[in-house]
Write a protein that holds these residues in place. Structure first.
Motif: not given
Length: 445
Positions: A356-372
């Motif tokens: 969120d560029l207005h607040t600088g907060a992280t609002i989601g993340s997709h973590e890839f598994a198995d070294g992808q």
């Protein structure tokens, strides 16, 4: 004794050997029916498996066509530049041949033309099927190289870009109108040739980054980058009003750093600009100990009245390849998506993170598994509302199978599993930038 390959010729940096077209790709999940077009991404792929630096490899574009919920095809093609077809660069009027370059960094569409870009030379026009048309100089009007990061104004449809050179004038600002005609060329006085990779644009201003990675000649054929970190060069940003394109450029100092990629910028007031960047403490300095070389997200607030820049770090995770909804370029975009990495007890993990560029907060993340490992994630809008819902598309390398997938994520539900995964029969080497090219073009490229 076996000599180890340089990193850019090993693992998933290594080039693929040839060109391929394949049809009806297998899919896990469901491709949204709204997606009709090509996802194209550019990157280095030296056709002779040589070259002295990753940045120098011949450009290869990898494309997946989606239509009516199907993964219709995948193809990859080298960009047939004069360097690819004829080898060594030749001399031109200014001591350089601007048709000679790898065209390996980005692919954009403007005024109906698809352009493969690298910052050291002219663009190369390609077709939707990735065949090379030839070098493109805007009807003979362009006489400098063109940045790989042009900006399309969502209001006017104009294409803003610059060219930097090893010879004076070191920096030239250009503007093409919505029809694709080059209507403005303006040299800008800077004290040296710096490695200016990106810049930014707002509704009222253009912002240049003059940072301390400076031309430093290297032996011919060495494969070394001819730019090095210079402790004595003052880092600064330059601000030019769009409505006074031949007027004064205001230069304001910033702390020493390097920026490959800006995220976005907007006018907070007539004399105040907010600029988001992925900032390195240093680059091109022989990786000196004690100087971290990971980029992190920063916000710079440029106050033209005070003549100062307030610098604020927003996150400490390593990231690169920032993207927004391009319909908010130069406007106060709500969200940005950055390809990030984190190191855990079980190794390094790749992710695509939404800020969120207005607040600088992280609002989601997709973590890839198995070294992808994901690459840049381009935003594809789901409707006509800028900064609304949409998808993120990215090539993701799987080291277990030594192949790559095209992964489609819901931009607003990054923690969820992918909307769809298109399984490619081959590996897509690590590369740089690309775009979703819809069958029905929008204002932005």
């Amino acid at each position: 004794m076996t000599t180890a390959l340089p990193y850019f010729l090993a693992g998933n940096y290594a080039p693929v050997a040839g060109e391929l077209t394949t049809h009806e790709l297998p899919v896990t999940g469901a491709i949204p029916s709204e997606l009709a077009g090509w996802y194209l991404r550019n990157g280095p792929n030296p056709h002779d498996a040589a070259g002295g630096h990753w940045f120098f490899g011949d450009g290869m574009i990898h494309g997946v066509r989606l239509d009516q919920g199907r993964a219709v095809s995948y193809r990859n093609r080298w960009v047939r530049t004069s360097t690819f077809t004829h080898g060594a660069q030749t001399e031109g009027p200014r001591g350089e041949d601007l048709t000679a370059g790898p065209a390996n960094t980005h692919v954009v569409r403007h005024a109906g033309r698809l352009l493969a870009l690298v910052e050291s030379s002219y663009p190369y026009e390609i077709t939707a099927e990735l065949e090379t048309v030839g070098s493109y100089d805007f009807g003979g009007r362009l006489r400098t190289a063109m940045t790989a990061h042009p900006k399309t104004c969502p209001t006017t449809g104009e294409l803003h870009f610059f060219g930097f050179s090893r010879r004076a004038p070191f920096l030239t600002y250009h503007r093409a109108d919505a029809a694709g005609d080059l209507v403005l060329t303006r040299p800008i006085d800077v004290p040296a040739s710096t490695m200016m990779h990106d810049f930014s644009m707002t509704a009222k201003h253009v912002v240049f980054l003059d940072l301390p990675v400076v031309l430093s000649p290297v032996p011919p054929g060495s494969g070394l980058m001819p730019y090095r970190w210079d402790e004595t060069y003052q880092a600064r940003v330059g601000v030019l009003r769009r409505d006074d394109a031949h007027g004064e450029v205001r230069w304001l100092n910033v702390n020493p750093c390097y920026v490959f990629h800006t995220v976005n910028a907007y006018d907070e007031a007539d004399s105040r600009i907010v600029l988001y960047v992925l900032r390195y403490l240093r680059r091109f300095d022989d990786e000196q100990a004690g100087h971290p070389h990971a980029a992190t997200l920063w916000r710079w607030t440029i106050d033209l009245d005070a003549g100062s820049v307030h610098e604020e770090q927003l996150d400490d995770r390593a990231g690169e390849f920032p993207r927004i909804d391009d319909r908010k370029a130069g406007l106060p975009a709500r969200c940005a998506h950055v390809t990030t990495t984190r190191t855990g007890a079980d190794g390094q993990h790749g992710a695509i993170t939404r800020y969120d560029l207005h607040t600088g907060a992280t609002i989601g993340s997709h973590e890839f598994a198995d070294g992808q490992v994901p690459g840049e994630a381009a935003f594809v809008p789901a409707n006509d509302t800028p900064d609304g819902p949409g998808w993120l598309v990215s090539y993701v390398y799987n080291p277990t199978t030594d192949t790559s997938d095209l992964v489609i994520l819901d931009a607003e539900e990054l923690d969820a599993k992918p909307v769809a995964t298109v399984h490619l029969p081959v590996r897509v080497p690590f590369g740089f930038h690309g775009n979703w090219i819809p069958d029905r073009p929008t204002v932005t490229g």
